[in-house]
Motif scaffolding. Structure first.
Motif, short mmCIF file in Angstrom:
data_model
loop_
_atom_site.label_atom_id
_atom_site.label_comp_id
_atom_site.label_asym_id
_atom_site.label_seq_id
_atom_site.Cartn_x
_atom_site.Cartn_y
_atom_site.Cartn_z
N ASP A 814 -1.80 5.56 -2.85
CA ASP A 814 -1.43 4.52 -1.87
C ASP A 814 -0.60 3.44 -2.55
O ASP A 814 0.37 2.92 -1.97
CB ASP A 814 -2.68 3.90 -1.27
CG ASP A 814 -3.29 4.74 -0.15
OD1 ASP A 814 -2.77 5.85 0.10
OD2 ASP A 814 -4.28 4.30 0.46
N GLN A 815 -0.98 3.07 -3.75
CA GLN A 815 -0.26 2.02 -4.48
C GLN A 815 1.18 2.43 -4.77
O GLN A 815 2.11 1.64 -4.56
CB GLN A 815 -0.99 1.73 -5.80
CG GLN A 815 -0.25 0.74 -6.69
CD GLN A 815 -1.00 0.46 -7.98
OE1 GLN A 815 -1.22 -0.67 -8.35
NE2 GLN A 815 -1.40 1.52 -8.68
N HIS A 816 1.38 3.66 -5.21
CA HIS A 816 2.71 4.08 -5.66
C HIS A 816 3.55 4.74 -4.57
O HIS A 816 4.78 4.70 -4.64
CB HIS A 816 2.56 5.03 -6.85
CG HIS A 816 2.10 4.35 -8.10
ND1 HIS A 816 2.93 3.61 -8.90
CD2 HIS A 816 0.87 4.30 -8.68
CE1 HIS A 816 2.25 3.12 -9.93
NE2 HIS A 816 0.99 3.52 -9.82
N LEU A 817 2.91 5.38 -3.60
CA LEU A 817 3.67 6.15 -2.60
C LEU A 817 3.75 5.44 -1.25
O LEU A 817 4.57 5.81 -0.41
CB LEU A 817 3.06 7.54 -2.42
CG LEU A 817 2.93 8.38 -3.69
CD1 LEU A 817 2.37 9.75 -3.35
CD2 LEU A 817 4.26 8.52 -4.41
N LYS A 818 2.88 4.46 -1.02
CA LYS A 818 2.90 3.72 0.25
C LYS A 818 3.19 2.24 0.05
O LYS A 818 3.20 1.49 1.02
CB LYS A 818 1.56 3.88 0.98
CG LYS A 818 1.23 5.29 1.44
CD LYS A 818 -0.10 5.28 2.18
CE LYS A 818 -0.47 6.65 2.71
NZ LYS A 818 -1.78 6.63 3.42
N ASN A 819 3.35 1.84 -1.20
CA ASN A 819 3.54 0.42 -1.50
C ASN A 819 2.37 -0.40 -0.97
O ASN A 819 2.54 -1.50 -0.43
CB ASN A 819 4.87 -0.10 -0.94
CG ASN A 819 5.24 -1.46 -1.53
OD1 ASN A 819 4.85 -1.79 -2.64
ND2 ASN A 819 5.98 -2.25 -0.76
N GLU A 820 1.15 0.14 -1.13
CA GLU A 820 -0.07 -0.52 -0.69
C GLU A 820 -1.03 -0.60 -1.88
O GLU A 820 -1.91 0.24 -2.04
CB GLU A 820 -0.71 0.24 0.48
CG GLU A 820 0.17 0.30 1.72
CD GLU A 820 -0.41 1.16 2.82
OE1 GLU A 820 -1.57 1.63 2.67
OE2 GLU A 820 0.28 1.39 3.83
N PRO A 821 -0.87 -1.59 -2.73
CA PRO A 821 -1.69 -1.67 -3.94
C PRO A 821 -3.07 -2.28 -3.75
O PRO A 821 -3.86 -2.31 -4.70
CB PRO A 821 -0.84 -2.59 -4.84
CG PRO A 821 -0.15 -3.50 -3.88
CD PRO A 821 0.14 -2.66 -2.66
N GLN A 822 -3.39 -2.72 -2.54
CA GLN A 822 -4.61 -3.51 -2.35
C GLN A 822 -5.89 -2.72 -2.67
O GLN A 822 -6.85 -3.28 -3.25
CB GLN A 822 -4.68 -4.03 -0.90
CG GLN A 822 -3.65 -5.11 -0.58
CD GLN A 822 -2.29 -4.53 -0.22
OE1 GLN A 822 -2.10 -3.31 -0.16
NE2 GLN A 822 -1.32 -5.41 0.04
#
Length: 831
Positions: A814-822
């Motif tokens: 999610d952090q790297h492929l969706k730009n969702e690091p939370q």
């Protein structure tokens, strides 16, 4: 909420029937709105005549927890103390007070990892559960940390002054943290379902096929890592006759006369009368005993092992390569036990361990296998197959084999399973310049007491695994058939294999009867449907379903759709694969994708769940591509032989070419948001691919090999596995293979962010393999993370660690492929 036990789910479908929160700004960082009461279900009063509420007793938690499962079920009503109560919309409730208990239920759907607070006003005494887990509030405020997907919220209220004053408010942490609340029961597949749902853990069919024993296992929050197992004796109409609920029996066997069942339980060998259900203890104090079988109606044959006395010395002097194994110095011999008196007598002896392959009670003989020399320093330890005559104690050597798996009697002949190189390459079906992959199991027949041998499966592509033999001499074989695990019947008289119609992509366990009309009890699953238990008539080749886990564990659940996706590689060879697609896929949007593979001789089979939950990843919003690269068994000997001395050469090409073909076939996949992952040999492939290509935006390697030489020398079975993967090649005679194919020697070429996962007690691929790569990439200034699981070996089994492991991988992508690091930052905050 515990960050290590988040219920992973699917991306919600935003339909007009759902109430989507409209957030109004309360401050620069807080976003809040009240919940619509129409999106909450209500039931009550429950036990209106209750004199004291649970909180007024000494057993509040037990009372509430026992009620909870009934409230969680997707049913329109429940019946309590004979009174039927219906769920209704909360906005229809206008009472001031109500007796007994009341419950509210709703679904919170998150499009991404979401944090915030849920505030409940007006309920003085309540317990709130999210996905079965009790939440602890600060005053009336509950902290939420929910992964993408659907989450069930249940509130059990004990004291409310005025129901008209009850309100719920959700406050999001930021404007990107949004939840959709609804009363829907349909939900996306979750991690808890995949791990906790009931499965068949053991099964056994009686010789007459009139009864069977089946053990089912499930997990739940209250028991944590401990499984809840129940074993039942059932008749041929699947009705329960007898149930084991406390201790669970193991090593279940049936008497040839169909009168008794014998099993191990609580350290005792017990006998159950099938007709009267009376019990007696045959023997006890059997530590180290196992593999019991009825030799005849009056005696049992079994292996009995003895561990050496604990070594209290300050040093350990290794006796050989196998001495690194914790069990290497344990010896095992064969015994016969008299059922009437409990007396045992030894049949084999000497310094070598003996294993029972098969026996023939009419002839009074036993087939035994033994290693010819303990701690033998070879990549292919020699196995001696002998036949023991019980009456006179004499043994005859049937053969001495460098390649050997299993042996079974077939009347006067002997079936053997082994690799293609058995008996000087008898089973080979390869060009002369290729080396066999002996993980590609073959079937052989020995006649004339082993003097003659014939290869039965040379032209049969599936790889032979488990072998069982019927009274007529035919064989049932469990095989790897491309990416499936199937059952075949080998017809000895017609010399042909016939596939049995189990209806499963993956056969897990099976047991068979040996009457005139043989039957098979079999458990298994399909790529898109969970486990079932079936009984199959061999003669009719038709199966009937006895039990299905779907209604119990997967009701009202959305499951990803599946596409078959094959391509032809640059060598002109068809490479099989499959693609899992997210629920509610919109082909006009762009989706991230995950590419999964193994590569270490075995294909990635089509089981519904397992350590790598493809259906779950798809429900999390990823297109998932599972590819079966060159080198796997089950596709024919030439395909599997390319694994030998290759160490990723063909595998990497297939993965990269397959990914490019995938992008052409599925234009809704975003080529700039590709992730790849694998474990063990697949972890090695992830590291190797990171040195060869930049097509992936994030990579995960679990228990991967970074240095072929250190794995070969330090893994418990590294030198044995390398006997096939690096056949005839060693660091001193083929240094190029060991260095050029080791990812750590090319760490400077890595540009992709890489997550390394490893159990810190891994004996198969030691954790140092991840340390090698981590050290190299850190010194090179690369983007790398290393996470170890404490006490874990090569696989992550424990429930709490499994949920954490699954969450960690998805959060990383999610952090790297969706730009969702939370989510990643929540799991692994910067100190």
């Amino acid at each position: 909420m515990n960050p290590r036990s988040i219920w992973l789910g699917k991306k919600p479908s935003l339909k007009t029937t759902l109430a989507v929160l409209t957030l109004s700004t309360f401050s620069s960082s807080l976003f809040a709105a009240p919940l619509n009461k129409a999106d909450i279900k209500f039931i009550g009063p429950i036990a209106a005549d209750m004199q004291l509420k649970p909180y007024q007793t000494e057993h509040q938690d037990a009372i509430i927890n026992n009620l909870l499962p009934s409230l969680q079920q997707p049913k329109k009503s429940i019946t309590v103390f004979g009174e039927k109560l219906k769920w209704q919309s909360f906005d229809s409730v206008n009472a001031l007070t109500l007796g007994g208990l009341q419950a509210l239920k709703l679904t919170a759907s998150a499009e991404r990892f979401t944090q915030g607070t849920l505030t409940i006003k007006g309920i003085e005494k309540a317990q709130l559960f999210i996905n079965s887990e009790k939440q602890t509030p600060t005053k009336d405020v509950y902290e939420l940390a929910l992964s993408q997907g659907d989450h069930q919220i249940v509130i059990i209220a004990e004291q409310v002054a005025n129901w008209n004053d009850v309100e719920f408010d959700f406050t999001a942490k930021t404007d990107t943290h949004t939840l959709t609340f609804s009363s829907k029961e349909q939900h996306g597949l979750s991690a808890k379902q995949l791990f906790d749902a009931p499965t068949v853990s053991a099964l056994s069919l009686s010789p007459d096929a009139k009864q069977h024993l089946v053990s089912t296992r499930h997990y739940q929050n209250s028991t944590g890592n401990t499984a809840n197992t129940v074993t039942e004796l059932k008749d041929d109409d699947n009705r329960t006759i007898y149930r084991f609920e406390s201790g669970q029996p193991s090593n279940v066997i049936w008497s040839p006369d169909n009168n008794y069942i014998v099993y191990l339980l609580e350290g005792k060998l017990k006998q159950l009368n099938r007709k009267t259900l009376s019990l007696r203890v045959i023997a006890e104090n059997l530590d180290g005993a196992g593999g019991f079988s009825y030799f005849d109606n009056t005696s049992l044959i079994f292996n009995w092992s003895k561990s050496p006395t604990a070594d209290s010395s300050l040093t350990k002097h290794y006796k050989g390569l196998q001495d690194r194994w914790s069990y290497a110095r344990i010896t095992s011999q064969v015994y016969l036990l008299d059922i009437n008196t409990g007396l045992s007598k030894i049949l084999s002896q000497g310094p070598l361990s003996h294993s029972i392959e098969d026996f023939n009670s009419k002839r009074g003989t036993v087939l035994l296998s033994r290693g010819t020399q303990p701690m033998l320093a070879t990549t292919h330890p020699t196995t001696e197959l002998i036949e023991l005559n019980i009456a006179n104690g004499k043994s005859e050597v049937i053969g001495l084999f460098n390649i050997f798996n299993q042996a079974k009697y077939s009347n006067n002949d002997i079936y053997v399973t082994a690799g293609p190189d058995f008996k000087d390459g008898l089973g080979r079906n390869l060009p002369e310049d290729m080396l066999s992959n002996n993980y590609d199991g073959q079937l052989y027949l020995l006649t004339d007491n082993g003097k003659k041998a014939s290869a039965l499966s040379r032209n049969f592509d599936p790889a032979i695994g488990q072998l069982e033999v019927l009274n007529n001499g035919d064989a049932i074989v469990k095989v790897t058939d491309q990416d499936t695990i199937a059952l075949y019947l080998y017809d000895k008289s017609k010399q042909r294999f016939n596939k049995l119609k189990t209806g499963f992509d993956v056969v897990e366990q099976f047991s068979y009867s040996n009457n005139r009309s043989p039957a098979i009890l079999v458990s298994g699953s399909n790529a898109s449907s969970p486990q079932q238990l079936k009984q199959l008539s061999i003669n009719k080749n038709k199966a009937k379903t006895l039990w299905d886990s779907k209604p119990e564990g997967y009701a009202n659940t959305d499951i990803a759709s599946l596409d078959e996706f094959n391509f032809t590689n640059a060598e002109g060879v068809e490479i099989k694969g499959r693609v899992y697609l997210p629920t509610d896929l919109d082909k006009n949007k762009q989706y991230p994708a995950l590419v999964y593979y193994y590569g270490g001789t075995s294909p990635v089979t089509r089981g519904f769940t397992g350590r790598y939950p493809f259906n779950l990843w798809a429900e999390h919003g990823y297109v998932v591509y599972v590819v079966q690269p060159t080198g796997a068994t089950g596709f024919g000997q030439e395909f599997s032989a390319k694994h030998v001395n290759a160490w990723g050469q063909y595998t990497a090409d297939d993965i990269m070419q397959g990914t490019q073909a995938l992008l052409k076939q599925y234009p809704f996949i975003d080529k700039n948001r590709l992730g790849n992952l694998g474990a063990s040999y697949g972890g090695f492939m992830t590291m190797l691919l990171a040195t060869k290509t930049d097509m992936f935006s994030a990579s995960i390697a679990h228990a991967g090999i970074s240095n072929i030489t250190s794995y070969w020398g330090q893994g418990w079975w590294g030198y044995l596995y390398s006997g096939e993967a690096s056949k005839n090649s060693y660091p001193w005679n083929n240094a190029t293979l060991y260095s050029d194919h080791s990812p750590v020697f090319h760490a400077d070429k890595v540009t992709t962010p890489l997550l390394l996962l490893h159990g810190d007690s891994d004996t198969n691929v030691p954790v140092g393999e991840s340390h090698n790569m981590y050290t190299a990439l850190k010194l090179l200034g690369k983007d790398v993370d290393l996470i170890e699981y404490k006490g874990a070996d090569h696989q992550i089994f424990a429930r709490d660690q499994r949920f954490d492991w699954w969450s960690t991988k998805l959060a990383y992508f999610d952090q790297h492929l969706k730009n969702e690091p939370q989510w990643w930052q929540y799991l692994y905050p910067k100190k």
